[in-house]
Design an enzyme around this catalytic site. Structure first.
Site, PDB file in Angstrom:
ATOM      1  N   TYR A 127     -41.881  58.877 -20.570  1.00  0.00           N
ATOM      2  CA  TYR A 127     -40.816  58.706 -21.554  1.00  0.00           C
ATOM      3  C   TYR A 127     -41.205  59.353 -22.880  1.00  0.00           C
ATOM      4  O   TYR A 127     -40.406  60.057 -23.508  1.00  0.00           O
ATOM      5  CB  TYR A 127     -40.545  57.215 -21.753  1.00  0.00           C
ATOM      6  CG  TYR A 127     -39.612  56.870 -22.892  1.00  0.00           C
ATOM      7  CD1 TYR A 127     -38.236  56.871 -22.720  1.00  0.00           C
ATOM      8  CD2 TYR A 127     -40.126  56.508 -24.143  1.00  0.00           C
ATOM      9  CE1 TYR A 127     -37.381  56.529 -23.767  1.00  0.00           C
ATOM     10  CE2 TYR A 127     -39.284  56.172 -25.186  1.00  0.00           C
ATOM     11  CZ  TYR A 127     -37.907  56.182 -24.995  1.00  0.00           C
ATOM     12  OH  TYR A 127     -37.075  55.852 -26.041  1.00  0.00           O
TER      13      TYR A 127
ATOM     14  N   SER B 266     -37.724  58.889 -30.830  1.00  0.00           N
ATOM     15  CA  SER B 266     -38.534  57.675 -30.836  1.00  0.00           C
ATOM     16  C   SER B 266     -39.805  57.982 -31.613  1.00  0.00           C
ATOM     17  O   SER B 266     -40.186  59.151 -31.754  1.00  0.00           O
ATOM     18  CB  SER B 266     -38.886  57.280 -29.395  1.00  0.00           C
ATOM     19  OG  SER B 266     -39.899  56.293 -29.356  1.00  0.00           O
TER      20      SER B 266
END
Length: 247
Positions: free
Chosen positions: A150, A137
């Site tokens: 996360y 990400s």
């Protein structure tokens, strides 16, 4: 001709979102077979039914060593591994549940790809080297506090990708890191921002596999933010930290 034509792939987390898009994208580029991994194989029934025998559903919870070992024993012909399965708890670090959520995210997002890559590295070697694609990400590079734990798990994925690339170079296995921004999937449903279709992310990633590119920032947000980060890391991190606060 695409390098994917005639290859055999395994996609983790294939039941929805980007995983499902990867299965369809691989088929469209001529993959001979795609193993679609998911915790619940019933969720893959339509993919299997529509693929004319080219999709094989495989029970695969990446947090369970026995599932991973069984998958590696079954899918001995894999040449492309896509570590896509992921989870997000939407927690900052001072949230009382941060440790529990962080452990869950690490187990799926980081330790999961380690387990699967360990199991399939010998398979890839036996099949000529092949490739591993790790879905990180833009949060692998910059912590978004609204996704604090996360982001930490995805930073670990980035480090894993670098380490695997070095370890597996000798057996001819390429390792690609993918760092998208917001993608239009269920995981990002609560975010009110521009999102890129998962099919576009997949297109960019498979193009990178064809061209030999090792790092992919497959959408406008990830490209822009990463460019800003390279130019001024401290200012970019400060801006993200002030803009994307939890709560």
């Amino acid at each position: 001709m695409s390098k994917i034509e005639g290859q055999v792939a395994l996609v983790t987390g294939a039941n929805r979102g980007m995983g499902r898009a990867f299965v369809n994208g691989l088929l469209a580029r001529g993959a001979a077979k795609v193993y679609a991994g998911a915790r619940n194989t019933e969720a893959l029934a339509d993919l299997v039914a529509e693929a004319g025998g080219r999709v094989v559903a495989i029970k695969l919870d990446v947090t369970k060593a026995e599932d991973v070992a069984s998958a590696a024993a079954t899918a001995r012909d894999v040449s492309v591994l896509i570590n896509n399965a992921g989870t997000a708890g939407f927690s900052g670090f001072v949230n009382p549940d941060a440790v529990e959520l962080g452990r869950s995210e690490m187990d799926t997002n980081y330790f999961g790809p380690i387990r699967v890559s360990q199991a399939f590295a010998p398979v890839l070697k036996n099949n000529g080297g092949g490739a591993i694609i790790n879905i990180g990400s833009i949060a692998s590079h910059i912590n978004f506090p609204v996704l604090g734990t996360y982001s930490a798990s995805k930073a670990a994925v980035h480090s894993l990708t670098q380490g695997l690339r070095a370890e597996l170079a000798g057996q001819g296995t390429s390792v690609i890191g993918v760092y998208p921004g917001p993608v239009d999937t269920d995981m990002a449903a609560q975010f009110d921002s521009d999102k890129t279709a998962p099919q576009e992310i997949v297109r960019q990633v498979l193009d990178a596999l064809d061209s030999g590119q090792e790092e992919v920032f497959p959408d406008p947000v990830s490209s822009q933010v990463y460019g800003q980060f390279l130019s001024d890391p401290a200012a970019t991190a400060k801006y993200i930290g002030q803009t994307y606060l939890p709560g």
